[in-house]
Design a protein around this motif. Structure first.
Motif, mmCIF file in Angstrom:
data_model
loop_
_atom_site.group_PDB
_atom_site.id
_atom_site.type_symbol
_atom_site.label_atom_id
_atom_site.label_comp_id
_atom_site.label_asym_id
_atom_site.label_seq_id
_atom_site.Cartn_x
_atom_site.Cartn_y
_atom_site.Cartn_z
ATOM 1 N N ALA A 1 44.046 36.892 19.595
ATOM 2 C CA ALA A 1 44.089 37.759 20.772
ATOM 3 C C ALA A 1 42.797 38.545 20.960
ATOM 4 O O ALA A 1 42.506 38.989 22.060
ATOM 5 C CB ALA A 1 45.261 38.727 20.663
ATOM 6 N N MET A 2 42.028 38.730 19.885
ATOM 7 C CA MET A 2 40.870 39.620 19.977
ATOM 8 C C MET A 2 39.560 38.852 20.049
ATOM 9 O O MET A 2 39.363 37.885 19.319
ATOM 10 C CB MET A 2 40.806 40.550 18.754
ATOM 11 N N SER A 3 38.680 39.283 20.943
ATOM 12 C CA SER A 3 37.287 38.853 20.841
ATOM 13 C C SER A 3 36.395 40.087 20.862
ATOM 14 O O SER A 3 36.791 41.147 21.346
ATOM 15 C CB SER A 3 36.905 37.855 21.939
ATOM 16 N N LEU A 4 35.213 39.939 20.310
ATOM 17 C CA LEU A 4 34.292 41.062 20.163
ATOM 18 C C LEU A 4 32.979 40.672 20.816
ATOM 19 O O LEU A 4 32.344 39.697 20.401
ATOM 20 C CB LEU A 4 34.102 41.349 18.670
ATOM 21 N N THR A 5 32.614 41.395 21.874
ATOM 22 C CA THR A 5 31.471 40.994 22.687
ATOM 23 C C THR A 5 30.511 42.154 22.923
ATOM 24 O O THR A 5 30.886 43.321 22.881
ATOM 25 C CB THR A 5 31.919 40.490 24.085
ATOM 26 N N THR A 6 29.268 41.787 23.186
ATOM 27 C CA THR A 6 28.273 42.769 23.611
ATOM 28 C C THR A 6 27.150 41.989 24.304
ATOM 29 O O THR A 6 27.357 40.832 24.683
ATOM 30 C CB THR A 6 27.758 43.594 22.404
ATOM 31 N N THR A 7 26.011 42.626 24.478
ATOM 32 C CA THR A 7 24.857 41.914 25.019
ATOM 33 C C THR A 7 23.628 42.254 24.170
ATOM 34 O O THR A 7 23.611 43.261 23.447
ATOM 35 C CB THR A 7 24.566 42.298 26.491
ATOM 36 N N VAL A 8 22.599 41.424 24.284
ATOM 37 C CA VAL A 8 21.373 41.620 23.511
ATOM 38 C C VAL A 8 20.694 42.923 23.940
ATOM 39 O O VAL A 8 20.471 43.158 25.127
ATOM 40 C CB VAL A 8 20.416 40.418 23.705
ATOM 41 N N ALA A 9 20.356 43.780 22.964
ATOM 42 C CA ALA A 9 19.769 45.085 23.253
ATOM 43 C C ALA A 9 18.246 45.044 23.231
ATOM 44 O O ALA A 9 17.574 45.869 23.837
ATOM 45 C CB ALA A 9 20.266 46.115 22.243
ATOM 46 N N ASN A 10 17.697 44.093 22.478
ATOM 47 C CA ASN A 10 16.245 43.907 22.477
ATOM 48 C C ASN A 10 15.983 42.476 22.021
ATOM 49 O O ASN A 10 16.798 41.876 21.315
ATOM 50 C CB ASN A 10 15.551 44.909 21.558
ATOM 51 N N SER A 11 14.837 41.959 22.426
ATOM 52 C CA SER A 11 14.559 40.557 22.152
ATOM 53 C C SER A 11 13.040 40.406 22.129
ATOM 54 O O SER A 11 12.356 40.891 23.013
ATOM 55 C CB SER A 11 15.179 39.729 23.289
ATOM 56 N N THR B 1 10.325 36.467 8.099
ATOM 57 C CA THR B 1 10.214 35.256 8.925
ATOM 58 C C THR B 1 9.160 34.325 8.332
ATOM 59 O O THR B 1 8.044 34.753 8.027
ATOM 60 C CB THR B 1 9.812 35.622 10.362
ATOM 61 N N PRO B 2 9.477 33.048 8.165
ATOM 62 C CA PRO B 2 8.519 32.104 7.598
ATOM 63 C C PRO B 2 7.474 31.675 8.621
ATOM 64 O O PRO B 2 6.418 31.151 8.256
ATOM 65 C CB PRO B 2 9.402 30.919 7.191
ATOM 66 N N GLU B 3 7.742 31.900 9.893
ATOM 67 C CA GLU B 3 6.826 31.461 10.960
ATOM 68 C C GLU B 3 7.072 32.369 12.159
ATOM 69 O O GLU B 3 8.008 33.162 12.133
ATOM 70 C CB GLU B 3 7.103 29.991 11.306
ATOM 71 N N PRO B 4 6.263 32.286 13.193
ATOM 72 C CA PRO B 4 6.529 33.113 14.374
ATOM 73 C C PRO B 4 7.960 32.852 14.857
ATOM 74 O O PRO B 4 8.365 31.698 14.993
ATOM 75 C CB PRO B 4 5.498 32.631 15.397
ATOM 76 N N THR B 5 8.713 33.926 15.059
ATOM 77 C CA THR B 5 10.169 33.802 15.236
ATOM 78 C C THR B 5 10.668 34.704 16.349
ATOM 79 O O THR B 5 10.211 35.827 16.512
ATOM 80 C CB THR B 5 10.876 34.188 13.914
ATOM 81 N N ARG B 6 11.617 34.173 17.087
ATOM 82 C CA ARG B 6 12.295 34.949 18.126
ATOM 83 C C ARG B 6 13.443 35.722 17.485
ATOM 84 O O ARG B 6 14.273 35.143 16.779
ATOM 85 C CB ARG B 6 12.844 33.973 19.170
ATOM 86 N N LEU B 7 13.494 37.034 17.708
ATOM 87 C CA LEU B 7 14.568 37.867 17.156
ATOM 88 C C LEU B 7 15.335 38.539 18.288
ATOM 89 O O LEU B 7 14.735 38.937 19.283
ATOM 90 C CB LEU B 7 13.996 38.980 16.265
ATOM 91 N N GLU C 1 11.789 28.920 19.296
ATOM 92 C CA GLU C 1 11.726 28.747 20.748
ATOM 93 C C GLU C 1 11.378 30.069 21.428
ATOM 94 O O GLU C 1 11.905 31.108 21.063
ATOM 95 C CB GLU C 1 13.104 28.302 21.261
ATOM 96 N N GLU C 2 10.523 30.010 22.428
ATOM 97 C CA GLU C 2 10.169 31.218 23.185
ATOM 98 C C GLU C 2 11.267 31.574 24.179
ATOM 99 O O GLU C 2 11.993 30.685 24.647
ATOM 100 C CB GLU C 2 8.861 30.977 23.955
ATOM 101 N N ASP C 3 11.365 32.855 24.487
ATOM 102 C CA ASP C 3 12.133 33.322 25.653
ATOM 103 C C ASP C 3 13.634 33.047 25.626
ATOM 104 O O ASP C 3 14.281 33.141 26.650
ATOM 105 C CB ASP C 3 11.564 32.707 26.961
#
Ligand SMILES: *Cc1c(COP(=O)(O)O)cnc(C)c1O
Length: 426
Positions: free
Chosen positions: A284-294, A311-317, A362-364
């Motif tokens: 019955a439960m789901s837990l949702t939000t949105t990305v606060a920073n990227s 990060t072992p290489e340039p990384t998207r967070l 991956e970018e963006d």
């Protein structure tokens, strides 16, 4: 998605924290839920589908009949919001409600709920008098009898009592050695018109372990013995109750007159090896939000407190605005997360307010505002997945979540009140 109509909501006077904002007018396919007023996806939401609660209750009820079903709604309905869940469960055929504390039962009464409610965990400070006035049934292990009789005498109103016997769990309940004394005393107080013994109950210790049937058999045998002793003391034991969710699902001989189901009505399974879908139950439960920073960071970037990961290489967070202050276990490193339409993992320490997700090279991807689901139907990620990552059980995941997160009650199938029992549970 079907349209949603307003869910049954808390009595305005209840002051209960679980009261929800009006449900979203539509559910975007992303699983993000809109803020009332159309301001876009909710910043953070525990979304509870009352149609799933009704379906689960109706499914379980049809299996246990002619036994009755008690919906256990303690601890804010395992984090799902006590008042709306109780109302949905009663609509779908539950005829009893169960809570630990009298204070929880009083909240149900303040919300206008008049169904039988049992509260079973007390201290010397428990407001027994208020419970009697509000017609709340009291689970009693022994010492409470005198305190309850005292309140009943003062109020000139008998208390409704369920006597609890310890058949092996070693927590509450009278030992079998004390049981003859407790039942004899209860019979005396009943003759004096101070209490009315409604039932006898006990709680199982290992029913969730499919390899340990014998210990449950032993508890059941002791329970039957205790009921005979109570009857021998002159008590009418109308309501015998022993089964929790696991026993309700796989041990029909424990159903007796009433089953007490918590986890199952929330659509979760108590078993390691058998998922809820085996029994036709829906989470019955789901837990949702949105990305606060990227952002994209260079190779060698340390992530979160303690730099447990670099990060072992340039990384998207991506930064997710939920943390242990919201009930997300700090130990759940590497839990799965659905973010911007893909599955990723918690990276580094979960902090009080937030955690970081590694999105690769991956970018963006997953820009600010992208929907995030920790568990729920959009992602297929479950509370069980989070429990595994945190080395705990699904009970704890859903129950802890939410003190700081708004609850949103939705109804994906308004009007539906009969579940189809599709499981082959037993
Ligand atoms: C919490 C509780 C239950 C419900 O247990 P589930 O495994 O969630 O069904 C039943 N009985 C008692 C006494 C409880 O404390």
């Amino acid at each position: 998605m079907p349209d949603q109509t307003p869910a049954p909501s808390a009595h305005p006077a209840s002051g209960h924290r679980a009261s929800s904002p009006p449900p979203a007018s539509s559910m975007p396919p992303t699983g993000a839920h809109s803020v009332p007023g159309g301001a876009g996806p909710a910043e953070r939401a525990v979304v509870v589908d009352l149609a799933a609660i009704r379906h689960n209750v109706a499914t379980l009820r049809s299996w246990v009949q002619p036994a009755a079903l008690m919906a256990v709604v303690k601890a804010d309905a395992y984090g799902h919001g006590m008042i709306p869940v109780a109302q949905a469960a009663l609509q779908a055929g539950a005829t009893w409600l169960g809570v630990a504390h009298v204070t929880e039962a009083l909240s149900l009464r303040s919300a206008g709920i008049t169904a039988p409610v049992v509260a079973w965990l007390h201290t010397r400070s428990t407001p027994f008098g208020r419970a009697i006035e509000e017609g709340i049934d009291l689970g009693v292990s022994g010492w409470e009898l005198e305190a309850i009789a005292e309140s009943a005498r003062r109020l000139q109103q008998p208390a409704r009592v369920h006597l609890k016997v310890d058949t092996g769990l070693g927590r509450n309940g009278a030992t079998l050695a004390d049981w003859p004394t407790v039942t004899a005393r209860a019979a005396t107080l009943q003759e004096q018109g101070l209490i009315r013994v409604v039932g006898v109950f006990s709680h199982l210790a290992v029913a969730d372990d499919l390899d340990r049937e014998e210990e449950t058999d032993e508890q059941l045998a002791q329970f039957h013995q205790a009921v005979e002793i109570a009857r021998g003391a002159g008590l009418h034991v109308d309501v015998r109750h022993l089964a929790n969710t696991p026993a309700t699902l796989v041990r029909p001989e424990t159903h007796l007159d009433l089953v007490r189901v918590g986890l199952g009505i929330y659509g979760l399974s108590p078993f390691d090896r058998r998922p809820a879908s085996d029994f036709g139950l829906r989470p019955a439960m789901s837990l949702t939000t949105t990305v606060a920073n990227s952002k994209t960071v260079p190779a060698g970037q340390g992530i979160s407190y303690g730099y447990l990961y670099r990060t072992p290489e340039p990384t998207r967070l991506a930064l997710v605005p939920l943390g242990y202050g919201d009930g997300i276990p700090r130990t759940a490193m590497e839990a799965p997360v659905w973010i911007g339409g893909r599955r990723a993992e918690v990276t580094g320490r979960i902090a009080m307010d937030q955690f970081v997700v590694d999105l690769g090279t991956e970018e963006d991807v997953a820009p600010v505002g992208s929907p995030v689901e920790l568990f729920g139907p959009a992602s297929g990620i479950t509370a069980d997945d989070w429990a595994r990552a945190a080395r705990t059980i699904n009970y704890e995941i859903v129950t802890r979540v939410g003190a700081r997160i708004p609850k949103v009650h939705v109804d994906t199938r308004p009007g539906e009140d009969i579940g189809s029992p599709t499981g082959e549970g037993r």
